[in-house]
Design a protein around this motif. Structure first.
Motif, PDB file in Angstrom:
ATOM      1  N   ARG A 287       0.828  -1.216   0.000  1.00 27.37           N
ATOM      2  CA  ARG A 287       0.000   0.000   0.000  1.00 27.37           C
ATOM      3  C   ARG A 287       0.859   1.263   0.000  1.00 27.37           C
ATOM      4  O   ARG A 287       2.010   1.241   0.402  1.00 27.37           O
ATOM      5  N   LEU A 288       0.251   2.338  -0.414  1.00 31.74           N
ATOM      6  CA  LEU A 288       0.993   3.583  -0.588  1.00 31.74           C
ATOM      7  C   LEU A 288       1.176   4.334   0.724  1.00 31.74           C
ATOM      8  O   LEU A 288       2.174   5.022   0.913  1.00 31.74           O
ATOM      9  N   THR A 289       0.188   4.225   1.608  1.00 35.37           N
ATOM     10  CA  THR A 289       0.254   5.049   2.823  1.00 35.37           C
ATOM     11  C   THR A 289      -0.039   4.212   4.067  1.00 35.37           C
ATOM     12  O   THR A 289      -0.518   3.079   3.981  1.00 35.37           O
ATOM     13  N   ILE A 290       0.262   4.829   5.205  1.00 34.96           N
ATOM     14  CA  ILE A 290      -0.039   4.239   6.511  1.00 34.96           C
ATOM     15  C   ILE A 290      -1.149   5.077   7.144  1.00 34.96           C
ATOM     16  O   ILE A 290      -1.169   6.301   6.975  1.00 34.96           O
ATOM     17  N   ALA A 291      -2.029   4.413   7.890  1.00 35.28           N
ATOM     18  CA  ALA A 291      -3.031   5.113   8.701  1.00 35.28           C
ATOM     19  C   ALA A 291      -3.921   6.029   7.870  1.00 35.28           C
ATOM     20  O   ALA A 291      -4.116   7.198   8.195  1.00 35.28           O
ATOM     21  N   ALA A 292      -4.459   5.489   6.760  1.00 31.24           N
ATOM     22  CA  ALA A 292      -5.417   6.213   5.916  1.00 31.24           C
ATOM     23  C   ALA A 292      -4.866   7.534   5.402  1.00 31.24           C
ATOM     24  O   ALA A 292      -5.464   8.595   5.587  1.00 31.24           O
ATOM     25  N   GLY A 293      -3.713   7.442   4.750  1.00 32.28           N
ATOM     26  CA  GLY A 293      -3.160   8.629   4.096  1.00 32.28           C
ATOM     27  C   GLY A 293      -2.407   9.556   5.024  1.00 32.28           C
ATOM     28  O   GLY A 293      -2.016  10.654   4.621  1.00 32.28           O
ATOM     29  N   THR A 294      -2.170   9.116   6.274  1.00 33.55           N
ATOM     30  CA  THR A 294      -1.502  10.009   7.225  1.00 33.55           C
ATOM     31  C   THR A 294      -0.009  10.113   6.925  1.00 33.55           C
ATOM     32  O   THR A 294       0.581  11.193   7.002  1.00 33.55           O
ATOM     33  N   LEU A 295       0.626   8.984   6.580  1.00 28.35           N
ATOM     34  CA  LEU A 295       2.077   8.964   6.335  1.00 28.35           C
ATOM     35  C   LEU A 295       2.370   8.123   5.100  1.00 28.35           C
ATOM     36  O   LEU A 295       1.664   7.149   4.833  1.00 28.35           O
ATOM     37  N   PRO A 296       3.438   8.445   4.352  1.00 28.27           N
ATOM     38  CA  PRO A 296       3.869   7.549   3.277  1.00 28.27           C
ATOM     39  C   PRO A 296       4.313   6.212   3.876  1.00 28.27           C
ATOM     40  O   PRO A 296       4.827   6.176   5.001  1.00 28.27           O
ATOM     41  N   ASN A 297       4.094   5.132   3.130  1.00 33.28           N
ATOM     42  CA  ASN A 297       4.413   3.800   3.641  1.00 33.28           C
ATOM     43  C   ASN A 297       5.904   3.505   3.485  1.00 33.28           C
ATOM     44  O   ASN A 297       6.343   2.962   2.480  1.00 33.28           O
ATOM     45  N   THR A 298       6.686   3.897   4.497  1.00 31.38           N
ATOM     46  CA  THR A 298       8.117   3.584   4.515  1.00 31.38           C
ATOM     47  C   THR A 298       8.412   2.812   5.792  1.00 31.38           C
ATOM     48  O   THR A 298       7.622   2.835   6.745  1.00 31.38           O
ATOM     49  N   LEU A 299       9.581   2.152   5.798  1.00 25.73           N
ATOM     50  CA  LEU A 299       9.957   1.356   6.962  1.00 25.73           C
ATOM     51  C   LEU A 299      10.023   2.226   8.224  1.00 25.73           C
ATOM     52  O   LEU A 299       9.489   1.878   9.272  1.00 25.73           O
ATOM     53  N   GLY A 300      10.663   3.390   8.090  1.00 29.66           N
ATOM     54  CA  GLY A 300      10.809   4.285   9.240  1.00 29.66           C
ATOM     55  C   GLY A 300       9.458   4.760   9.761  1.00 29.66           C
ATOM     56  O   GLY A 300       9.223   4.793  10.970  1.00 29.66           O
ATOM     57  N   ASN A 301       8.563   5.120   8.828  1.00 34.46           N
ATOM     58  CA  ASN A 301       7.238   5.575   9.249  1.00 34.46           C
ATOM     59  C   ASN A 301       6.451   4.457   9.920  1.00 34.46           C
ATOM     60  O   ASN A 301       5.713   4.698  10.886  1.00 34.46           O
ATOM     61  N   LEU A 302       6.623   3.223   9.411  1.00 31.94           N
ATOM     62  CA  LEU A 302       5.930   2.088  10.029  1.00 31.94           C
ATOM     63  C   LEU A 302       6.404   1.903  11.473  1.00 31.94           C
ATOM     64  O   LEU A 302       5.604   1.716  12.388  1.00 31.94           O
ATOM     65  N   GLU A 303       7.734   1.971  11.660  1.00 32.66           N
ATOM     66  CA  GLU A 303       8.272   1.850  13.021  1.00 32.66           C
ATOM     67  C   GLU A 303       7.694   2.931  13.921  1.00 32.66           C
ATOM     68  O   GLU A 303       7.257   2.669  15.043  1.00 32.66           O
ATOM     69  N   GLY A 304       7.705   4.166  13.409  1.00 30.66           N
ATOM     70  CA  GLY A 304       7.186   5.290  14.194  1.00 30.66           C
ATOM     71  C   GLY A 304       5.708   5.097  14.516  1.00 30.66           C
ATOM     72  O   GLY A 304       5.265   5.364  15.629  1.00 30.66           O
ATOM     73  N   TRP A 305       4.976   4.597  13.545  1.00 33.06           N
ATOM     74  CA  TRP A 305       3.537   4.385  13.723  1.00 33.06           C
ATOM     75  C   TRP A 305       3.275   3.323  14.784  1.00 33.06           C
ATOM     76  O   TRP A 305       2.432   3.509  15.672  1.00 33.06           O
ATOM     77  N   ILE A 306       4.016   2.194  14.716  1.00 36.20           N
ATOM     78  CA  ILE A 306       3.803   1.119  15.691  1.00 36.20           C
ATOM     79  C   ILE A 306       4.165   1.616  17.100  1.00 36.20           C
ATOM     80  O   ILE A 306       3.410   1.416  18.056  1.00 36.20           O
ATOM     81  N   ALA A 307       5.277   2.330  17.195  1.00 34.40           N
ATOM     82  CA  ALA A 307       5.744   2.772  18.517  1.00 34.40           C
ATOM     83  C   ALA A 307       4.877   3.889  19.072  1.00 34.40           C
ATOM     84  O   ALA A 307       4.680   4.006  20.275  1.00 34.40           O
ATOM     85  N   ASN A 308       4.342   4.706  18.192  1.00 37.57           N
ATOM     86  CA  ASN A 308       3.816   5.985  18.658  1.00 37.57           C
ATOM     87  C   ASN A 308       2.558   6.439  17.936  1.00 37.57           C
ATOM     88  O   ASN A 308       2.390   7.623  17.663  1.00 37.57           O
ATOM     89  N   ALA A 309       1.665   5.488  17.638  1.00 35.13           N
ATOM     90  CA  ALA A 309       0.467   5.835  16.859  1.00 35.13           C
ATOM     91  C   ALA A 309      -0.327   6.955  17.521  1.00 35.13           C
ATOM     92  O   ALA A 309      -0.900   7.808  16.841  1.00 35.13           O
ATOM     93  N   GLN A 310      -0.343   6.960  18.843  1.00 36.78           N
ATOM     94  CA  GLN A 310      -1.200   7.937  19.527  1.00 36.78           C
ATOM     95  C   GLN A 310      -0.679   9.364  19.453  1.00 36.78           C
ATOM     96  O   GLN A 310      -1.436  10.307  19.666  1.00 36.78           O
ATOM     97  N   SER A 311       0.626   9.527  19.162  1.00 33.71           N
ATOM     98  CA  SER A 311       1.061  10.919  18.971  1.00 33.71           C
ATOM     99  C   SER A 311       0.953  11.313  17.507  1.00 33.71           C
ATOM    100  O   SER A 311       0.911  12.492  17.172  1.00 33.71           O
ATOM    101  N   ILE A 312       0.894  10.315  16.590  1.00 38.73           N
ATOM    102  CA  ILE A 312       0.734  10.630  15.165  1.00 38.73           C
ATOM    103  C   ILE A 312      -0.749  10.856  14.846  1.00 38.73           C
ATOM    104  O   ILE A 312      -1.105  11.767  14.112  1.00 38.73           O
ATOM    105  N   LYS A 313      -1.609  10.024  15.437  1.00 39.59           N
ATOM    106  CA  LYS A 313      -3.055  10.107  15.139  1.00 39.59           C
ATOM    107  C   LYS A 313      -3.822   9.936  16.451  1.00 39.59           C
ATOM    108  O   LYS A 313      -4.442   8.886  16.687  1.00 39.59           O
ATOM    109  N   PRO A 314      -3.786  10.960  17.320  1.00 43.29           N
ATOM    110  CA  PRO A 314      -4.401  10.832  18.640  1.00 43.29           C
ATOM    111  C   PRO A 314      -5.884  10.454  18.545  1.00 43.29           C
ATOM    112  O   PRO A 314      -6.604  11.009  17.726  1.00 43.29           O
TER     113      PRO A 314
END
Ligand code: CUA
Length: 340
Positions: A287-314
């Motif tokens: 897929r192109l993005t993470i979290a419904a278009g919130t971030l581009p789907n990259t390895l770093g963004n995935l790590e950030g999303w898993i660790a810290n979803a609540q600060s990216i998409k409270p």
């Protein structure tokens, strides 16, 4: 040039530049860049409304200025219907808006009622369910084993009608991909049908268009319109179960995924992870993005999303996985990325 003239030129320049910026921009979600017959009709209607609004504005402005200049020195004049000039303005002031608004109303109704492709059997029926705050997308098929579910990304074949069956799992959302189609609501306990035919290949951004809570703005989707062959290839890859990890880091990620909290909410077909709360991640890596278009789907963004979803998409249902260390996060992200 006087200071006043300079200020006026600057104002006119800014207005022109912003106007040209809107018309010429390549940004996604441009109502004026239709890529389907329905969107073209909507764009034409929008232009007609803009043109009529400008016309009405100019006429009213000219009348106001003329009246102000003519009657500058005199006391306010009472309306006198026996005078032809006054009669013309009063009657015109009733007739003109009635004609303009009725015309727009009729053209608007005709445009809304226009349903291209309704007569043709859809190439694909796709169920779209709105959730706070993501899109669940299921490709229907009479053969159960061919049905698959993905999220936030809809692939369609160019030039063929697809039928979207819209509903919601929680509150009211609204499906809107301006280059392809007008808005239609997703309502809990009800279904709405949207027929859509992309005339040109391309990627079209969509956005939830009905306020649905804290992360309404982070509820985007992408429609990918592609030639038949590419579309069929994509469908075939989506139908397949998840691929097995082929390196040790991804294998560690898979173990953490299926044995840990991820599997309680997410499904990865072909593994014991069968959670039904969050998006199906069987082919998340494609897929192109993470979290419904919130971030581009990259390895770093995935790590950030898993660790810290609540600060990216409270407020989203995805918790911040604070229990994982760096290596575990990298392993999980590597695994999810590998799910192509
Ligand atoms: Cu969903 Cu706004």
């Amino acid at each position: 040039m006087s200071r006043r003239r300079r200020a006026e030129s600057l104002a006119v320049g800014l207005v022109l530049m912003s106007g040209l910026g809107v018309l010429g921009c390549e940004s996604p979600m441009n109502v004026f860049a239709p890529a389907s017959e329905m969107a073209a009709r909507t764009a034409n209607l929008t232009w007609l409304m803009v043109a009529l609004a400008v016309l009405v504005f100019v006429i009213v402005a000219v009348i106001i200025v003329a009246a102000a200049l003519r009657h500058r020195a005199r006391d306010p004049v009472a309306v006198d219907l026996s005078r032809p000039g006054h009669r013309f303005l009063v009657v015109g002031g009733i007739v003109f808006p009635v004609v303009v608004l009725t015309t727009l109303f009729i053209i608007g109704m005709v445009t809304m009622g226009f349903a291209p492709g309704r007569s043709r059997a859809p190439a694909q029926v796709i169920s779209v369910t709105g959730h706070q705050w993501w899109w669940e997308v299921t490709y229907d098929d009479s053969a159960l084993q061919h049905r698959f579910t993905t999220a936030n990304e809809i692939h369609v074949p160019v030039g063929e009608p697809v039928r979207l069956v819209l509903t919601s799992g929680d509150v009211i959302h609204s499906f809107w991909v301006p280059e392809l189609q007008g808005k239609l609501d997703l309502i809990p306990g009800d279904t709405n049908v949207l027929d859509l035919t992309a005339a040109r290949a391309g990627m079209y951004r969509g956005q939830c268009a009905e306020f649905c809570g804290q992360q309404h703005a982070h509820m985007a989707l992408t429609v990918v319109a592609e030639p038949r062959a590419d579309y069929e290839q994509w469908v075939a890859s989506q139908r397949a179960p998840a691929r097995e990890p082929d390196d040790s880091l991804a294998r560690l990620g898979q173990q953490l995924f299926v044995a840990g909290p991820c599997a309680l909410c997410h499904t990865v077909r072909g593994t014991p992870a069968l959670g039904g709360v969050g998006p199906d991640l069987t082919h998340m890596g494609s897929r192109l993005t993470i979290a419904a278009g919130t971030l581009p789907n990259t390895l770093g963004n995935l790590e950030g999303w898993i660790a810290n979803a609540q600060s990216i998409k409270p407020g989203a249902s995805m918790p911040s996985m604070t229990m994982y260390g760096g290596r575990e996060l990298r392993a999980l992200a590597t695994y999810v990325s590998s799910l192509r």
